[in-house]
Write an enzyme that holds these catalytic residues in place. Structure first.
Site, mmCIF file in Angstrom:
data_model
loop_
_atom_site.group_PDB
_atom_site.id
_atom_site.type_symbol
_atom_site.label_atom_id
_atom_site.label_comp_id
_atom_site.label_asym_id
_atom_site.label_seq_id
_atom_site.Cartn_x
_atom_site.Cartn_y
_atom_site.Cartn_z
ATOM 1 N N ASP A 1 0.927 -1.096 0.051
ATOM 2 C CA ASP A 1 -0.214 0.105 0.025
ATOM 3 C C ASP A 1 0.932 1.218 -0.336
ATOM 4 O O ASP A 1 2.016 1.310 0.412
ATOM 5 C CB ASP A 1 -0.893 0.002 1.112
ATOM 6 C CG ASP A 1 -2.235 0.687 0.991
ATOM 7 O OD1 ASP A 1 -3.319 0.102 1.172
ATOM 8 O OD2 ASP A 1 -2.104 2.019 1.115
ATOM 9 N N VAL B 1 -7.407 -1.985 -4.885
ATOM 10 C CA VAL B 1 -7.372 -0.592 -4.231
ATOM 11 C C VAL B 1 -8.993 0.010 -4.555
ATOM 12 O O VAL B 1 -9.785 -0.433 -4.873
ATOM 13 C CB VAL B 1 -6.651 0.431 -5.339
ATOM 14 C CG1 VAL B 1 -5.143 -0.238 -5.268
ATOM 15 C CG2 VAL B 1 -7.145 0.429 -6.572
ATOM 16 N N ASN B 2 -8.985 1.052 -3.813
ATOM 17 C CA ASN B 2 -10.285 1.767 -3.652
ATOM 18 C C ASN B 2 -10.955 2.322 -5.186
ATOM 19 O O ASN B 2 -10.167 2.751 -5.883
ATOM 20 C CB ASN B 2 -10.501 2.670 -2.716
ATOM 21 C CG ASN B 2 -9.231 3.701 -2.601
ATOM 22 O OD1 ASN B 2 -8.172 3.373 -3.038
ATOM 23 N ND2 ASN B 2 -9.416 4.854 -2.287
ATOM 24 N N PRO C 1 -13.742 4.656 -5.617
ATOM 25 C CA PRO C 1 -14.707 5.579 -5.110
ATOM 26 C C PRO C 1 -15.680 6.157 -6.171
ATOM 27 O O PRO C 1 -15.245 5.995 -7.395
ATOM 28 C CB PRO C 1 -13.935 6.340 -4.320
ATOM 29 C CG PRO C 1 -12.907 6.632 -4.761
ATOM 30 C CD PRO C 1 -12.439 5.370 -5.493
ATOM 31 N N ASN D 1 -24.436 -6.412 -5.599
ATOM 32 C CA ASN D 1 -24.915 -5.326 -4.774
ATOM 33 C C ASN D 1 -26.008 -4.507 -4.805
ATOM 34 O O ASN D 1 -26.697 -4.345 -3.952
ATOM 35 C CB ASN D 1 -23.706 -4.470 -4.724
ATOM 36 C CG ASN D 1 -22.654 -5.028 -3.863
ATOM 37 O OD1 ASN D 1 -22.940 -5.721 -2.933
ATOM 38 N ND2 ASN D 1 -21.481 -4.368 -3.694
ATOM 39 N N SER E 1 -34.210 -0.825 8.910
ATOM 40 C CA SER E 1 -33.450 -0.162 9.775
ATOM 41 C C SER E 1 -33.475 1.378 9.073
ATOM 42 O O SER E 1 -34.192 1.680 8.251
ATOM 43 C CB SER E 1 -32.002 -0.608 9.412
ATOM 44 O OG SER E 1 -31.434 -0.357 8.029
ATOM 45 N N GLY F 1 -31.227 2.562 7.408
ATOM 46 C CA GLY F 1 -30.750 2.675 6.048
ATOM 47 C C GLY F 1 -29.412 2.152 5.981
ATOM 48 O O GLY F 1 -28.877 2.124 6.775
ATOM 49 N N CYS G 1 -19.978 0.252 -0.421
ATOM 50 C CA CYS G 1 -20.134 -0.321 -1.517
ATOM 51 C C CYS G 1 -21.366 0.030 -2.194
ATOM 52 O O CYS G 1 -21.567 0.084 -3.423
ATOM 53 C CB CYS G 1 -19.684 -1.923 -1.386
ATOM 54 S SG CYS G 1 -18.119 -2.270 -1.231
ATOM 55 N N ARG H 1 -17.999 4.167 6.456
ATOM 56 C CA ARG H 1 -17.970 4.926 5.323
ATOM 57 C C ARG H 1 -19.509 4.793 4.796
ATOM 58 O O ARG H 1 -20.339 3.714 4.719
ATOM 59 C CB ARG H 1 -17.235 4.062 4.041
ATOM 60 C CG ARG H 1 -15.814 4.551 4.162
ATOM 61 C CD ARG H 1 -14.851 4.084 3.180
ATOM 62 N NE ARG H 1 -14.852 2.396 3.396
ATOM 63 C CZ ARG H 1 -14.038 1.765 2.504
ATOM 64 N NH1 ARG H 1 -13.308 1.841 1.779
ATOM 65 N NH2 ARG H 1 -13.893 0.315 3.142
HETATM 66 N N1 LIG Z 1 -15.254 -2.758 1.721
HETATM 67 C C1 LIG Z 1 -16.044 -4.210 1.187
HETATM 68 O O1 LIG Z 1 -17.009 -4.533 1.969
HETATM 69 C C2 LIG Z 1 -15.684 -4.321 0.046
HETATM 70 C C3 LIG Z 1 -16.354 -5.628 -0.401
HETATM 71 C C4 LIG Z 1 -16.315 -6.209 -1.772
HETATM 72 C C5 LIG Z 1 -15.700 -5.248 -2.741
HETATM 73 N N2 LIG Z 1 -14.940 -3.862 -2.264
HETATM 74 C C6 LIG Z 1 -14.455 -3.388 -3.487
HETATM 75 O O2 LIG Z 1 -12.895 -3.831 -3.176
HETATM 76 C C7 LIG Z 1 -12.380 -2.544 -3.524
HETATM 77 C C8 LIG Z 1 -11.239 -1.977 -2.345
HETATM 78 O O3 LIG Z 1 -12.275 -1.693 -1.358
HETATM 79 P P1 LIG Z 1 -11.763 -1.489 0.340
HETATM 80 O O4 LIG Z 1 -13.016 -1.270 1.230
HETATM 81 O O5 LIG Z 1 -10.776 -2.470 0.749
HETATM 82 O O6 LIG Z 1 -10.984 -0.211 0.180
HETATM 83 P P2 LIG Z 1 -10.052 0.755 1.240
HETATM 84 O O7 LIG Z 1 -10.072 2.125 0.894
HETATM 85 O O8 LIG Z 1 -10.116 0.012 2.566
HETATM 86 O O9 LIG Z 1 -8.598 0.250 0.708
HETATM 87 C C9 LIG Z 1 -7.839 0.436 -0.527
HETATM 88 C C10 LIG Z 1 -6.427 0.819 -0.447
HETATM 89 O O10 LIG Z 1 -5.983 0.833 -1.627
HETATM 90 C C11 LIG Z 1 -4.771 1.949 -1.406
HETATM 91 N N3 LIG Z 1 -4.270 2.253 -2.566
HETATM 92 C C12 LIG Z 1 -4.747 3.133 -3.284
HETATM 93 N N4 LIG Z 1 -4.212 3.282 -4.460
HETATM 94 C C13 LIG Z 1 -3.009 2.597 -4.467
HETATM 95 C C14 LIG Z 1 -1.916 2.427 -5.248
HETATM 96 N N5 LIG Z 1 -1.596 2.982 -6.304
HETATM 97 N N6 LIG Z 1 -0.924 1.763 -4.900
HETATM 98 C C15 LIG Z 1 -0.915 1.115 -3.589
HETATM 99 N N7 LIG Z 1 -2.102 1.063 -2.890
HETATM 100 C C16 LIG Z 1 -3.089 1.884 -3.084
HETATM 101 C C17 LIG Z 1 -5.102 2.692 -0.525
HETATM 102 O O11 LIG Z 1 -4.100 3.612 0.218
HETATM 103 C C18 LIG Z 1 -5.837 1.907 0.486
HETATM 104 O O12 LIG Z 1 -5.379 1.622 1.678
HETATM 105 C C19 LIG Z 1 -13.243 -1.325 -4.007
HETATM 106 O O13 LIG Z 1 -13.250 -1.418 -5.352
HETATM 107 C C20 LIG Z 1 -14.303 -1.948 -3.438
HETATM 108 O O14 LIG Z 1 -15.641 -1.517 -4.170
HETATM 109 C C21 LIG Z 1 -15.138 -3.695 -1.218
#
Ligand SMILES: NC(=O)c1ccc[n+]([C@@H]2O[C@H](COP(=O)([O-])OP(=O)(O)OC[C@H]3O[C@@H](n4cnc5c(N)ncnc54)[C@H](O)[C@@H]3O)[C@@H](O)[C@H]2O)c1
Length: 465
Positions: free
Chosen positions: A36, A92-93, A95, A226, A271, A273, A278, A348
């Site tokens: 990360d 990675v995220n 958003p 979702n 609930s 909401g 996600c 979030r």
């Molecule tokens: N949170 C959930 O419950 C969930 C469930 C299923 C799918 N998802 C999907 O999974 C993905 C990640 O979600 P999350 O909740 O883990 O996000 P998060 O924000 O918790 O984690 C993402 C991480 O990626 C890192 N990052 C971003 N750009 C980077 C780069 N170029 N190099 C290295 N690190 C980098 C960020 O610093 C962050 O720590 C999203 O697409 C989300 O939609 C999330």
């Protein structure tokens, strides 16, 4: 099918951390490195005190304890990990865009693109690149185009492997996944890559639960899953409003319809909401994609799920205001819970943020207690909305670590998260501490109306008149 020895996962968040910990636990012969760019996050993943892991999930600390330093590693040395790995997960995220074309709806893919470009820059050997992040349908095309134009002759196979875990039950969801979805090209090398990823999951899951599809079906299925889940919550929440007007009880309605095997009983809890990172983001993305293909009826249909969710949060806040004699100005309202659901420290899109914002607009004094969410996160959530200055947020809202102190002299308590501990509180003692009449607004339907009324509370439960 090729067996691999080194995996890299880019993104040490709520998905990357738990997913890779579970792979490391079940595949001791594979080295798993999670990278990360956020140094603080990586330091916390490596912290000696496992209570400080950046993601709280039941069962996670035990797995991290068992595997970390053995075959599970957390580091900010992104390039080195990419270079050494045979398979790279992008986690990675993604958003919702906050600028430019598609603002407010489309997924922001800049983090994904940066990852693809970085892999292209660093890779010297063939790699399987796995999209674990939730992405709009046809993103793999863009990733492939970036990777295939490096000019270094390195071969990349792109797979889509969306994650279906739910926060709060992530470890269990990963260990006992209903299904794993792997999308990839239908070429010989695409099939080989899909089989390699399948082999990893077969270490602990029966093969029948691992589904293989083309890339586009896999990418789209995650958004659709979702959307369907959120749609059920909005559907029952719409009925909760009707129940309150008609003396029907939403719990009885949920049970009655849930017994129908065609409907099923899950995700029918009314609930304040849905929240989480996600549901909203993925539906907005689906809406945007549908619109971009000119499918306006499809877009409008799914957008309604979000509109209903916003209505439910607003309705809850409005009900607090109107019940407290149409003014909450200078009244102390205690929030039990800030996380978007129990057993996670993730906030979030939590309903609590929006209900708090609406009450703060009416000059309420809010005191928040949440067993896992930090003061820093709560203020960051409010400041992010930009409704008022950070100073004002800190003046109007306080965070307290003791639930009894939090409700002392409060006019009302709003239950915003369904943490189990709230059910076991000494509600008689709480009643004694509060101003009278003492109001409780149960946004999670965790307490019993008869018991609360017998203590003396004015008790409101979503979906019950
Ligand atoms: N949170 C959930 O419950 C969930 C469930 C299923 C799918 N998802 C999907 O999974 C993905 C990640 O979600 P999350 O909740 O883990 O996000 P998060 O924000 O918790 O984690 C993402 C991480 O990626 C890192 N990052 C971003 N750009 C980077 C780069 N170029 N190099 C290295 N690190 C980098 C960020 O610093 C962050 O720590 C999203 O697409 C989300 O939609 C999330």
């Amino acid at each position: 099918m090729k067996k691999i020895k080194k995996i890299c996962c880019i993104g040490a968040g709520y998905v990357g951390g738990p997913t890779m910990a579970v792979i490391a636990k079940n595949c001791p012969e594979i080295d798993v490195t999670v990278v990360d760019i956020n140094q603080k996050r990586i330091d916390l993943w490596n912290h000696n005190n496992l209570d400080l892991l950046p993601v709280y999930e039941p069962g996670l600390r035990e797995i991290v304890k068992e595997t970390r330093g053995g075959n599970l590693f957390f580091t900010t040395e992104v390039d080195k990990a990419i270079d050494e790995a045979e398979m790279i997960f992008i986690s990675v995220n993604t958003p919702t865009k906050t600028y430019g074309k598609g603002k407010g709806q489309a997924a922001d893919l800049k983090f994904i693109e940066l990852c693809a470009r970085n892999i292209a820059k660093v890779a010297k050997t063939d790699k399987i690149v796995v999209e674990k992040s939730t992405l709009p349908v046809r993103t793999a095309e863009a990733v492939k185009s970036i990777l295939d134009n490096t000019g270094k002759g390195v071969k990349f196979e792109i797979l889509s492997n969306p994650e279906f875990l739910a926060e709060g039950t992530a470890v269990d969801d990963l260990l006992n996944a209903d299904r794993v979805l792997i999308g990839g090209d239908e070429t010989k090398s695409g099939q080989e890559a899909k089989d390699t990823l399948s082999w990893i999951y077969e270490h602990w899951l029966p093969k029948e639960r691992i589904l293989q599809t083309n890339v586009w079906s896999s990418e789209l299925s995650k958004l659709v899953a979702n959307a369907f889940l959120a749609q059920r919550v909005s559907s029952i929440n719409s009925i909760s409003a009707l129940c309150e007007k008609t003396d029907a009880n939403v719990a009885e309605v949920s049970k009655a319809i849930g017994f129908d095997s065609r409907i099923g009983s899950k995700f029918l809890n009314s609930s304040v909401g849905f929240g989480g990172s996600c549901f909203q983001k993925d539906i907005l993305n689906l809406v945007y994609i549908a619109k971009s293909y000119g499918l306006n009826e499809v877009a409008n249909y799914w957008e309604q799920v979000i509109i209903m969710n916003d209505y439910q949060k607003r309705r809850f806040a409005d009900n607090i205001i109107s019940t407290l004699y149409n003014t909450v100005s200078d009244k102390k309202i205690c929030f039990y819970g800030w996380a978007f659901k129990k057993d996670t420290n993730d906030t979030r899109e939590s309903a609590a943020i929006y209900v708090a914002d609406a009450l703060l607009e009416e000059k309420a004094q809010i005191v928040v207690y949440d067993p896992k969410v930090s003061e820093e996160t709560i203020y960051a959530d409010l400041d992010y909305l930009g409704t008022r200055s950070p100073e004002e947020n800190r003046k109007l809202l306080k965070v307290i670590n003791d639930p009894m102190e939090a409700c002392n002299d409060a006019h009302a308590i709003a239950i915003m998260t369904e943490w189990d501990e709230f059910k076991n509180y000494d509600w008689i003692a709480i009643f004694e501490l509060m101003l009278k009449p003492a109001f409780v607004f149960d946004g999670r339907r965790i307490l019993t109306k008869e018991k609360m009324n017998a203590i003396g509370f004015k008790y409101y439960k979503i979906g019950q008149s």
